[in-house]
Scaffold this active site. Structure first.
Site, PDB file in Angstrom:
ATOM      1  N   ASP A 225      36.265  40.241  31.150  1.00  0.00           N
ATOM      2  CA  ASP A 225      35.286  39.998  31.630  1.00  0.00           C
ATOM      3  C   ASP A 225      34.456  40.495  32.937  1.00  0.00           C
ATOM      4  O   ASP A 225      34.960  40.694  34.171  1.00  0.00           O
ATOM      5  CB  ASP A 225      34.971  38.376  31.628  1.00  0.00           C
ATOM      6  CG  ASP A 225      33.509  37.926  32.041  1.00  0.00           C
ATOM      7  OD1 ASP A 225      33.091  38.615  31.282  1.00  0.00           O
ATOM      8  OD2 ASP A 225      32.919  37.009  32.324  1.00  0.00           O
TER       9      ASP A 225
ATOM     10  N   ASP B 181      30.584  39.744  34.433  1.00  0.00           N
ATOM     11  CA  ASP B 181      29.797  38.787  35.332  1.00  0.00           C
ATOM     12  C   ASP B 181      30.885  38.079  36.076  1.00  0.00           C
ATOM     13  O   ASP B 181      31.496  37.298  34.912  1.00  0.00           O
ATOM     14  CB  ASP B 181      28.891  38.145  34.622  1.00  0.00           C
ATOM     15  CG  ASP B 181      27.435  39.428  34.109  1.00  0.00           C
ATOM     16  OD1 ASP B 181      27.665  40.645  34.429  1.00  0.00           O
ATOM     17  OD2 ASP B 181      27.318  39.426  33.570  1.00  0.00           O
TER      18      ASP B 181
ATOM     19  N   ASP C  98      35.225  33.510  33.372  1.00  0.00           N
ATOM     20  CA  ASP C  98      34.973  33.108  33.804  1.00  0.00           C
ATOM     21  C   ASP C  98      33.861  31.521  33.029  1.00  0.00           C
ATOM     22  O   ASP C  98      33.445  30.287  33.828  1.00  0.00           O
ATOM     23  CB  ASP C  98      34.062  32.871  34.654  1.00  0.00           C
ATOM     24  CG  ASP C  98      32.040  33.192  34.044  1.00  0.00           C
ATOM     25  OD1 ASP C  98      32.624  34.818  33.355  1.00  0.00           O
ATOM     26  OD2 ASP C  98      31.104  33.178  34.591  1.00  0.00           O
TER      27      ASP C  98
END
Lengths: 174, 174
Positions: A7, A9, A134
């Protein structure tokens, strides 16, 4: 080669830090990162400011100027040699983020080919051997092995293996 | 619900027609669609013009103003009710296409949610039950059932089931 899905961000890019920076610029107060712990994203900011903070994601350069997380560039370069690596970002919600994210990747990770980049809405559609993210809801439907990358807004989740920083990614995958 | 993955260019959108339009505008000659048959994309155009034609994909509005294929809007609306539908487009090669494709979908398919949209490089990373695509190399690595949507540049491929138009998609899936 095993397929590794990473990922952007709050894994590669310090999105949380960018919110703190933009907030400080607008309201003149530096919110401490710890204040965001154990709560969903943005919940650590004053409630009457949350809509304004969400709107940062539609501002020019919000995604383009994020800082790269420590050790990410070096570790990603080596992961790219040893894995079938894909960058998968849930970017379609923020249309202006698409070209900014491409430029950001081009600047900081020039060895990542456009074929390895995926901008999606739901990540339920991707498959691979490992996913590092996250957001718990991104991992939920993944078919392979799942790793939650530690961020203030996910400390309350206990159901996944955890990677706390890029040094831990290096140890686990290299 | 079964997951159905649908491509944009030359499945939902008439990309071939757009190349013909732009070519006519630049060179004053209307190339017949049939002249492109049984050859890889752009090979039906004069060789010394091919680089110029490829550059159309980087021009403003090339993707934004494509025509929608006949019956696509109506059939997609009903597919969206009955399938876990994803639009998956290999758009990352053309950075300016990303926002144009989002706008195009918003105009012609307003019922498609941003969560259902995927812009990628390689489609090897997506999974589903069915994939409809005009490019054989996109179908090659797909885990589910594969359907080649007929276009001039894929008539030479015999290894996949074929769907010739949106009426045939309607018959097969609805």
């Amino acid at each position: 080669m095993k397929r590794l899905i990473v990922d952007m961000d709050d894994v590669m890019a310090d999105a949380t830090g960018q919110f703190l920076n933009y907030y400080e610029k607008e309201f003149g107060v530096r919110v401490l990162r710890d204040k965001l712990n154990f709560q969903d994203e943005l919940q650590g900011f004053p409630e009457h400011h949350r809509e304004a903070i969400y709107q940062y994601t539609f501002k020019k350069d919000f995604f383009r100027t994020m800082e790269v997380k420590a050790h990410c560039q070096d570790v990603m370069k080596r992961l790219n040699d040893q894995y079938d690596l894909f960058i998968v970002s849930a970017a379609v919600e923020f249309p202006n983020s698409l070209t900014e994210k491409l430029e950001w990747l081009g600047e900081h990770f020039p060895y990542i080919h456009w074929k390895q980049i995926v901008f999606c809405g739901s990540k339920a559609v991707v498959r691979g051997d490992y996913m590092i993210d996250d957001m718990a809801y991104n991992l939920d439907h993944f078919n392979g092995e799942k790793f939650l990358f530690t961020a203030p807004h996910n400390l309350q989740h206990q159901q996944f293996q955890r990677l706390n920083d890029w040094k831990e990614i290096e140890e686990r995958f290299l």
